[in-house]
Motif scaffolding. Sequence first.
Motif, mmCIF file in Angstrom:
data_model
loop_
_atom_site.group_PDB
_atom_site.id
_atom_site.type_symbol
_atom_site.label_atom_id
_atom_site.label_comp_id
_atom_site.label_asym_id
_atom_site.label_seq_id
_atom_site.Cartn_x
_atom_site.Cartn_y
_atom_site.Cartn_z
ATOM 1 N N GLY A 22 0.808 -1.211 0.000
ATOM 2 C CA GLY A 22 0.000 0.000 0.000
ATOM 3 C C GLY A 22 0.841 1.260 0.000
ATOM 4 N N ILE A 23 1.622 1.450 1.079
ATOM 5 C CA ILE A 23 2.299 2.730 1.240
ATOM 6 C C ILE A 23 3.525 2.844 0.328
ATOM 7 N N LEU A 24 4.487 1.923 0.499
ATOM 8 C CA LEU A 24 5.727 2.049 -0.274
ATOM 9 C C LEU A 24 5.470 1.828 -1.757
ATOM 10 N N GLY A 25 4.648 0.810 -2.074
ATOM 11 C CA GLY A 25 4.363 0.521 -3.481
ATOM 12 C C GLY A 25 3.571 1.653 -4.124
ATOM 13 N N GLY A 26 2.537 2.096 -3.439
ATOM 14 C CA GLY A 26 1.646 3.101 -4.019
ATOM 15 C C GLY A 26 2.248 4.485 -4.050
ATOM 16 N N VAL A 27 2.580 5.016 -2.874
ATOM 17 C CA VAL A 27 3.137 6.376 -2.820
ATOM 18 C C VAL A 27 4.494 6.414 -3.519
ATOM 19 N N GLY A 28 5.262 5.353 -3.369
ATOM 20 C CA GLY A 28 6.582 5.285 -3.997
ATOM 21 C C GLY A 28 6.494 5.435 -5.503
ATOM 22 N N SER A 29 5.475 4.815 -6.096
ATOM 23 C CA SER A 29 5.374 4.867 -7.551
ATOM 24 C C SER A 29 5.035 6.270 -8.041
ATOM 25 N N VAL A 30 4.608 7.137 -7.141
ATOM 26 C CA VAL A 30 4.334 8.520 -7.537
ATOM 27 C C VAL A 30 5.546 9.427 -7.265
ATOM 28 N N ILE A 31 6.189 9.193 -6.093
ATOM 29 C CA ILE A 31 7.369 9.992 -5.733
ATOM 30 C C ILE A 31 8.452 9.875 -6.810
ATOM 31 N N VAL A 32 8.475 8.719 -7.450
ATOM 32 C CA VAL A 32 9.459 8.456 -8.484
ATOM 33 C C VAL A 32 9.449 9.539 -9.566
ATOM 34 N N PHE A 33 8.342 10.230 -9.715
ATOM 35 C CA PHE A 33 8.249 11.206 -10.802
ATOM 36 C C PHE A 33 8.653 12.612 -10.383
ATOM 37 N N LEU A 34 9.101 12.744 -9.128
ATOM 38 C CA LEU A 34 9.563 14.044 -8.653
ATOM 39 C C LEU A 34 10.648 14.625 -9.552
ATOM 40 N N ILE B 74 5.034 21.221 -2.531
ATOM 41 C CA ILE B 74 3.613 21.051 -2.834
ATOM 42 C C ILE B 74 3.355 19.643 -3.380
ATOM 43 N N PHE B 75 4.246 19.185 -4.261
ATOM 44 C CA PHE B 75 4.083 17.851 -4.845
ATOM 45 C C PHE B 75 4.202 16.773 -3.767
ATOM 46 N N LEU B 76 5.211 16.912 -2.925
ATOM 47 C CA LEU B 76 5.418 15.887 -1.894
ATOM 48 C C LEU B 76 4.265 15.884 -0.899
ATOM 49 N N ARG B 77 3.725 17.075 -0.618
ATOM 50 C CA ARG B 77 2.608 17.142 0.319
ATOM 51 C C ARG B 77 1.386 16.453 -0.277
ATOM 52 N N ARG B 78 1.213 16.657 -1.603
ATOM 53 C CA ARG B 78 0.126 15.974 -2.288
ATOM 54 C C ARG B 78 0.311 14.469 -2.199
ATOM 55 N N ALA B 79 1.563 14.041 -2.474
ATOM 56 C CA ALA B 79 1.850 12.604 -2.407
ATOM 57 C C ALA B 79 1.586 12.104 -0.997
ATOM 58 N N GLY B 80 1.883 12.956 -0.015
ATOM 59 C CA GLY B 80 1.746 12.535 1.367
ATOM 60 C C GLY B 80 0.309 12.555 1.868
ATOM 61 N N THR B 81 -0.581 13.273 1.176
ATOM 62 C CA THR B 81 -1.955 13.348 1.672
ATOM 63 C C THR B 81 -2.943 12.675 0.718
ATOM 64 N N ILE B 82 -3.352 13.396 -0.348
ATOM 65 C CA ILE B 82 -4.358 12.850 -1.263
ATOM 66 C C ILE B 82 -3.947 11.470 -1.771
ATOM 67 N N ILE B 83 -2.722 11.388 -2.257
ATOM 68 C CA ILE B 83 -2.295 10.140 -2.893
ATOM 69 C C ILE B 83 -2.115 9.045 -1.847
ATOM 70 N N PHE B 84 -1.577 9.421 -0.706
ATOM 71 C CA PHE B 84 -1.375 8.462 0.391
ATOM 72 C C PHE B 84 -2.718 7.861 0.813
#
Lengths: 83, 623
Positions: free
Chosen positions: B279-291, B456-466
């Motif tokens: 859930g967390i590492l797989g999901g959020v990780g796959s988005v952080i990768v695009f930073l 802003i991007f990381l916060r999004r990843a940390g909230t909505i996407i998380f």
Amino acid sequence: MNAKLDSAPLGVAVRISRIDWDAMSHDEGRRLREFGLMEGIDVTPLHRGSLFSRDPLALSVGRMQVIIRARQAAMIEVAPTAP
Amino acid sequence: MTAAIPTIALVGNPNAGKSSLFNALTGARQKIANYPGVTVERKAGHASFADGRPMSLIDLPGSYSLTPASPDEAVTRDVVLGQQAGERRPDALVVVVDAANLDNHLCFALELIALGLPTVVALNMLDLAERDGLTLDPAILSRELGVPVVPTVAVRKRGLADLLAAVDGAILTHQLETHDHADPPPSDAALHQRARAIARAATLSETPVRRWTQRVDAVLLHPALGFLILLALMFVMFQGVYAWSEAPIGWIEGGIAALQEAVTAALPDGFLRGLIIEGILGGVGSVIVFLPQILILFLFILLLEASGYMTRAAFLMDGIMAKVGLSGRGFIPLLSSFACAVPGIMATRAIPDAKDRLTTILIAPLMTCSARLPVYTLIIGAFIPNTNVGGSPVGLQGLVLFGLYLSGIVGALVVALVLRRTVAKGNAAGFMMEMPRYQWPRLRDVGIALWQRAWIFLRRAGTIIFVTTIALWLLLSYPKVPEGSSESQVDYSVAGRIASGLEVVVAPIGFNHDIALALIPAMAAREVAVSALATANAIEAGDDEEAMAQSLSERLQGRWSIATALAFLAWFVFAPQCISTIAITRRETNGWRWPLFMVGYLFLLAYAAAGITYWTAVAFGLG
């Protein structure tokens, strides 16, 4: 002779002789004045449009460069600067 | 007097270097919020006087006069007049003027000085003015204006201490005097005459203007060459986003994999381990990768803006934009929308014409925002071969990405044309803008802005996407498929069953169960589609060692046809899958009418585009 700014040659300084304030909206007129475009001021048309259009027009006013549309330039009459 | 911390407002014309001065005075200690009721950005920060007493600084939107032409300028007027709700009237004003542009900037300065607040003029960018061949006398200027004038070079932090000392002094003398007069506002023409007279008096010598900028403009604004350079710059930008991000993406992926291994080793198999790894590492990780890609895109945009090129781009694009009823002003919000539609839509406030602005807002989501990049790069990486086009240095993958960007732009122009003749009918838009000098972008200013975007991007990843990722993981994991059933866990889960319902609707345009499943949580944000695919994939692979070893793109290659993949890409060119964009559109248009219209027309276009792409691809045997 009274030419309009929209057809003035590029790179040659001209003096604004008359601006048809009534033909433009209040906001347009105000922004022109804020840019320093008023009767008696010297301006130099610098660039006109790109590949696809003759619009807009870039000109220098004092030490500033501003962009206006040809439609507004057509409301500005210019004369050669005094020698 | 009050013991409250004094508030000092920075105010001045656009392009006076106000933001650089604000950055130099406050450093990274800034807070960005919105003024209540309006969506104008309020930039505030802190600094201190030489003796350590704190002050609070606000950076007001650039303006030409106290008669506002846009919502931004209205805020500036209201704050300095003390009429802005929720904002104390500033205790002092720092009027920032461009030393090389006194004729013009002094008009607004004179208006502000006439307000009677303690005022100090920052004669900014004095170094550029001197390079321009201009010699000024601050003492004469100060005498003529009747307020202290402090020469500053914000980007080199010169003059800052003097400026603050002058502000301190101005507040102090102001308290000793009585101020009950307010001068009647002079006419525009009188103001200009005075401004020019003062500028002439303060100018000791001057040489002809801006040769350097004019020489560069001869090339960059050339009707044909300038246009080609603009296209080339944009092409390099998009290739760069793809090519330069490869290495940092690898590092992030490596880091996430290492974390997953560490968690596997530390936790027993069970709910918590599944949640964290899948859930967390797989999901959020796959988005952080695009930073990295997002930062590269923003870096380009910030550099173009800081150098002064962006206005040239607007000039070059105005002709085309005029043909669809927009103006070159719209180019800047639209280009920002390539990074994110939310700041893009907010930037439309600078467009004075209401219909022009509405149209720009409605087409902004068609610009390929950075949230689409995760989807595009995943699918392109999996289905488009990593080769060069005919032996040239142009990569096929980059070319496809460019094509997707282009589809969005062409789509937007066509939509604008239609909207301007139907729902957003109005007069031809105007286009009046000041063209700033070219200058080297300041690393510090670009750095601060880039950091704000990353945050802003990381916060999004940390909230909505998380949150959506975890919700999806739960919906995918339960109920557990019974032992010995032939159905997969994903198909058996709650999410799988919802997806089966949606699949009926999207099957005609070539979408499979995977995609139907990814589309639902992706309503929150487009990039969630990727984490949804990753999470579903991880759950389905389960303990199957071989399946676990496969990357997501390898798995997709086995499950999707090329036609389906292309249809999926075409869908995302148009689909309005972003809650933030819908919310900001509601705020900026004051109601639900336009956001609903936007969502409706974009989904229709998305369905049609995906369908046409799929059916065409199938006809060419790619099904």
